[in-house]
Each structure stands twice: as C-alpha cells, then as structure tokens.
Design a protein around this motif. Structure first.
Motif, PDB file in Angstrom:
ATOM      1  N   LEU A  52       0.841  -1.250   0.106  1.00  0.00           N
ATOM      2  CA  LEU A  52      -0.070  -0.105   0.024  1.00  0.00           C
ATOM      3  C   LEU A  52       0.741   1.125  -0.007  1.00  0.00           C
ATOM      4  CD1 LEU A  52      -3.159  -0.612   2.308  1.00  0.00           C
ATOM      5  CD2 LEU A  52      -3.249  -0.027   0.036  1.00  0.00           C
ATOM      6  N   LEU A  53       1.974   0.997   0.642  1.00  0.00           N
ATOM      7  CA  LEU A  53       2.777   2.395   0.771  1.00  0.00           C
ATOM      8  C   LEU A  53       3.371   2.533  -0.519  1.00  0.00           C
ATOM      9  CD1 LEU A  53       4.058   4.638   2.886  1.00  0.00           C
ATOM     10  CD2 LEU A  53       5.631   3.016   3.148  1.00  0.00           C
ATOM     11  N   ILE A  54       3.888   1.647  -1.167  1.00  0.00           N
ATOM     12  CA  ILE A  54       4.652   1.648  -2.512  1.00  0.00           C
ATOM     13  C   ILE A  54       3.724   2.218  -3.480  1.00  0.00           C
ATOM     14  CG2 ILE A  54       5.619   0.271  -4.512  1.00  0.00           C
ATOM     15  CD1 ILE A  54       6.956  -1.575  -2.204  1.00  0.00           C
ATOM     16  N   SER A  55       2.388   1.597  -3.599  1.00  0.00           N
ATOM     17  CA  SER A  55       1.482   2.127  -4.690  1.00  0.00           C
ATOM     18  C   SER A  55       1.052   3.609  -4.300  1.00  0.00           C
ATOM     19  CB  SER A  55       0.189   1.240  -4.798  1.00  0.00           C
ATOM     20  OG  SER A  55      -0.258   1.080  -3.541  1.00  0.00           O
ATOM     21  N   THR A  56       1.034   3.882  -3.192  1.00  0.00           N
ATOM     22  CA  THR A  56       0.608   5.257  -2.885  1.00  0.00           C
ATOM     23  C   THR A  56       1.779   6.194  -3.177  1.00  0.00           C
ATOM     24  OG1 THR A  56      -0.842   4.681  -0.763  1.00  0.00           O
ATOM     25  CG2 THR A  56      -0.519   6.724  -1.003  1.00  0.00           C
ATOM     26  N   GLY A  57       2.815   5.767  -2.762  1.00  0.00           N
ATOM     27  CA  GLY A  57       4.029   6.612  -3.052  1.00  0.00           C
ATOM     28  C   GLY A  57       4.145   6.940  -4.635  1.00  0.00           C
ATOM     29  N   LEU A  58       3.456   5.528  -5.379  1.00  0.00           N
ATOM     30  CA  LEU A  58       3.790   6.072  -6.944  1.00  0.00           C
ATOM     31  C   LEU A  58       2.905   6.824  -7.457  1.00  0.00           C
ATOM     32  CD1 LEU A  58       4.233   2.169  -8.176  1.00  0.00           C
ATOM     33  CD2 LEU A  58       5.930   4.104  -8.236  1.00  0.00           C
ATOM     34  N   LEU A  59       1.690   6.747  -6.892  1.00  0.00           N
ATOM     35  CA  LEU A  59       0.688   7.725  -7.286  1.00  0.00           C
ATOM     36  C   LEU A  59       0.960   9.170  -6.590  1.00  0.00           C
ATOM     37  CD1 LEU A  59      -2.493   5.809  -6.247  1.00  0.00           C
ATOM     38  CD2 LEU A  59      -1.896   6.478  -8.704  1.00  0.00           C
ATOM     39  N   MET A  60       1.567   9.160  -5.610  1.00  0.00           N
ATOM     40  CA  MET A  60       1.946  10.665  -5.303  1.00  0.00           C
ATOM     41  C   MET A  60       3.090  11.210  -5.841  1.00  0.00           C
ATOM     42  SD  MET A  60       1.041  10.358  -0.981  1.00  0.00           S
ATOM     43  CE  MET A  60       2.725  10.855  -0.690  1.00  0.00           C
ATOM     44  N   SER A  61       3.922  10.400  -6.335  1.00  0.00           N
ATOM     45  CA  SER A  61       5.179  10.958  -7.236  1.00  0.00           C
ATOM     46  C   SER A  61       4.691  11.470  -8.526  1.00  0.00           C
ATOM     47  CB  SER A  61       6.152   9.962  -7.267  1.00  0.00           C
ATOM     48  OG  SER A  61       5.777   8.899  -8.082  1.00  0.00           O
ATOM     49  N   ARG A  62       3.494  10.720  -9.132  1.00  0.00           N
ATOM     50  CA  ARG A  62       3.128  10.996 -10.433  1.00  0.00           C
ATOM     51  C   ARG A  62       2.240  12.211 -10.487  1.00  0.00           C
ATOM     52  NH1 ARG A  62       1.862  12.512 -14.952  1.00  0.00           N
ATOM     53  NH2 ARG A  62       1.031  11.119 -16.589  1.00  0.00           N
ATOM     54  N   TYR A  63       1.187  12.369  -9.292  1.00  0.00           N
ATOM     55  CA  TYR A  63       0.283  13.268  -9.239  1.00  0.00           C
ATOM     56  C   TYR A  63       0.342  14.525  -8.567  1.00  0.00           C
ATOM     57  CZ  TYR A  63      -1.812  10.061 -12.646  1.00  0.00           C
ATOM     58  OH  TYR A  63      -2.084   9.265 -13.828  1.00  0.00           O
ATOM     59  N   GLY A  64       1.216  13.832  -7.385  1.00  0.00           N
ATOM     60  CA  GLY A  64       1.418  15.081  -6.294  1.00  0.00           C
ATOM     61  C   GLY A  64       0.683  14.601  -4.978  1.00  0.00           C
ATOM     62  N   ARG A  65       0.939  15.082  -3.894  1.00  0.00           N
ATOM     63  CA  ARG A  65       0.565  14.675  -2.463  1.00  0.00           C
ATOM     64  C   ARG A  65      -0.932  14.575  -2.429  1.00  0.00           C
ATOM     65  NH1 ARG A  65       4.965  17.647   0.969  1.00  0.00           N
ATOM     66  NH2 ARG A  65       6.612  16.572   0.391  1.00  0.00           N
ATOM     67  N   SER A  66      -1.729  15.590  -2.689  1.00  0.00           N
ATOM     68  CA  SER A  66      -3.042  15.333  -2.517  1.00  0.00           C
ATOM     69  C   SER A  66      -3.748  14.509  -3.184  1.00  0.00           C
ATOM     70  CB  SER A  66      -3.534  16.866  -2.309  1.00  0.00           C
ATOM     71  OG  SER A  66      -3.364  17.718  -3.736  1.00  0.00           O
ATOM     72  N   ILE A  67      -3.528  14.624  -4.474  1.00  0.00           N
ATOM     73  CA  ILE A  67      -4.225  13.851  -5.376  1.00  0.00           C
ATOM     74  C   ILE A  67      -3.908  12.379  -5.286  1.00  0.00           C
ATOM     75  CG2 ILE A  67      -4.329  13.353  -7.928  1.00  0.00           C
ATOM     76  CD1 ILE A  67      -4.402  16.349  -8.519  1.00  0.00           C
ATOM     77  N   GLY A  68      -2.421  12.048  -5.126  1.00  0.00           N
ATOM     78  CA  GLY A  68      -2.349  10.725  -4.740  1.00  0.00           C
ATOM     79  C   GLY A  68      -2.716  10.162  -3.552  1.00  0.00           C
ATOM     80  N   LEU A  69      -3.055  10.917  -2.439  1.00  0.00           N
ATOM     81  CA  LEU A  69      -3.786  10.243  -1.235  1.00  0.00           C
ATOM     82  C   LEU A  69      -5.278  10.069  -1.658  1.00  0.00           C
ATOM     83  CD1 LEU A  69      -2.273  12.060   1.721  1.00  0.00           C
ATOM     84  CD2 LEU A  69      -1.896   9.496   0.867  1.00  0.00           C
ATOM     85  N   VAL A  70      -5.859  10.943  -2.385  1.00  0.00           N
ATOM     86  CA  VAL A  70      -7.056  10.891  -2.706  1.00  0.00           C
ATOM     87  C   VAL A  70      -7.543   9.874  -3.574  1.00  0.00           C
ATOM     88  CG1 VAL A  70      -9.038  11.988  -3.863  1.00  0.00           C
ATOM     89  CG2 VAL A  70      -7.779  13.426  -2.086  1.00  0.00           C
ATOM     90  N   SER A  71      -6.610   9.652  -4.433  1.00  0.00           N
ATOM     91  CA  SER A  71      -6.656   8.452  -5.352  1.00  0.00           C
ATOM     92  C   SER A  71      -6.514   7.071  -4.656  1.00  0.00           C
ATOM     93  CB  SER A  71      -5.628   8.493  -6.715  1.00  0.00           C
ATOM     94  OG  SER A  71      -4.468   8.448  -6.059  1.00  0.00           O
ATOM     95  N   LEU A  72      -5.872   7.095  -3.593  1.00  0.00           N
ATOM     96  CA  LEU A  72      -5.880   5.810  -2.870  1.00  0.00           C
ATOM     97  C   LEU A  72      -7.176   5.490  -2.370  1.00  0.00           C
ATOM     98  CD1 LEU A  72      -4.060   3.836  -0.943  1.00  0.00           C
ATOM     99  CD2 LEU A  72      -4.534   5.533   0.811  1.00  0.00           C
ATOM    100  N   PHE A  73      -7.953   6.490  -1.880  1.00  0.00           N
ATOM    101  CA  PHE A  73      -9.228   6.223  -1.345  1.00  0.00           C
ATOM    102  C   PHE A  73     -10.297   5.936  -2.337  1.00  0.00           C
ATOM    103  CE2 PHE A  73      -7.363   8.742   2.031  1.00  0.00           C
ATOM    104  CZ  PHE A  73      -7.503   7.703   3.079  1.00  0.00           C
TER     105      PHE A  73
END
Length: 98
Positions: A52-73
């Motif tokens: 979960l941490l790796i996939s969230t980190g990948l999303l946050m590195s691509r789209y930024g912190r806020s969008i990466g965390l929102v996309s997790l949910f």
C-alpha cells in the motif's frame, strides 16, 4: 503503461492480504489453500502495508501529494465495499408476526 494500471491491482492485493489475515476471516484462511498467510500473519500484514505504501508513493510521485492520497481512497472504496459485502451475511431478518 499508465501508473493507475499498476497501482490499482497492487492496492487490491494489499487489501485482500489484510482481509485474509483479519480476525474474522482467520479460521477460514487456515482451512483454505492460503493457510500460509494465516500462519505468518505478522509478515503478511507488513507486506500488505508495504505494498500500500509503495502504490501510494507511486501515485503521489506522479500526481502530487493531495491527488495521490485522494486516489488511494477512490481506488480502494469499491473494492473494500465488495469485501465487506462478501463477508457479512446480509439476509433480511424475519420479524415475528403478532
């Protein structure tokens, strides 16, 4: 290849691993072909949280912190709902007639 196509299955795998070693599901996991997950519960949990941490980190590195965390949910909500519905018995209770 899009980052979502990689992150969404990783998140589903992590949630399924956490689901399989949950207290409510543990007895069923011990009797299934996934008994190895239940015998090494702590290791399975650590691996799931790491995924979960790796996939969230990948999303946050691509789209930024806020969008990466929102996309997790956004990605996890439908899958978690299906897991909850599959575990709980949702039959209607019979009311006694008076």
């Amino acid at each position: 290849m899009s980052i979502q196509l990689l992150c969404f299955p990783l998140m589903m795998i992590a949630c399924y691993l956490l689901f399989m070693v949950s207290q409510k599901q543990l007895a069923g996991t011990l009797q299934s072909k996934w008994y190895l997950l239940a015998t090494h519960r702590q290791l399975t949990r650590w691996i799931a949280w790491l995924i979960l941490l790796i996939s969230t980190g990948l999303l946050m590195s691509r789209y930024g912190r806020s969008i990466g965390l929102v996309s997790l949910f956004v990605f996890l909500t439908p899958f978690l709902l299906l897991l909850i519905l599959s575990v709980n018995d949702l039959k209607q209770k019979i009311k006694p007639r008076r």
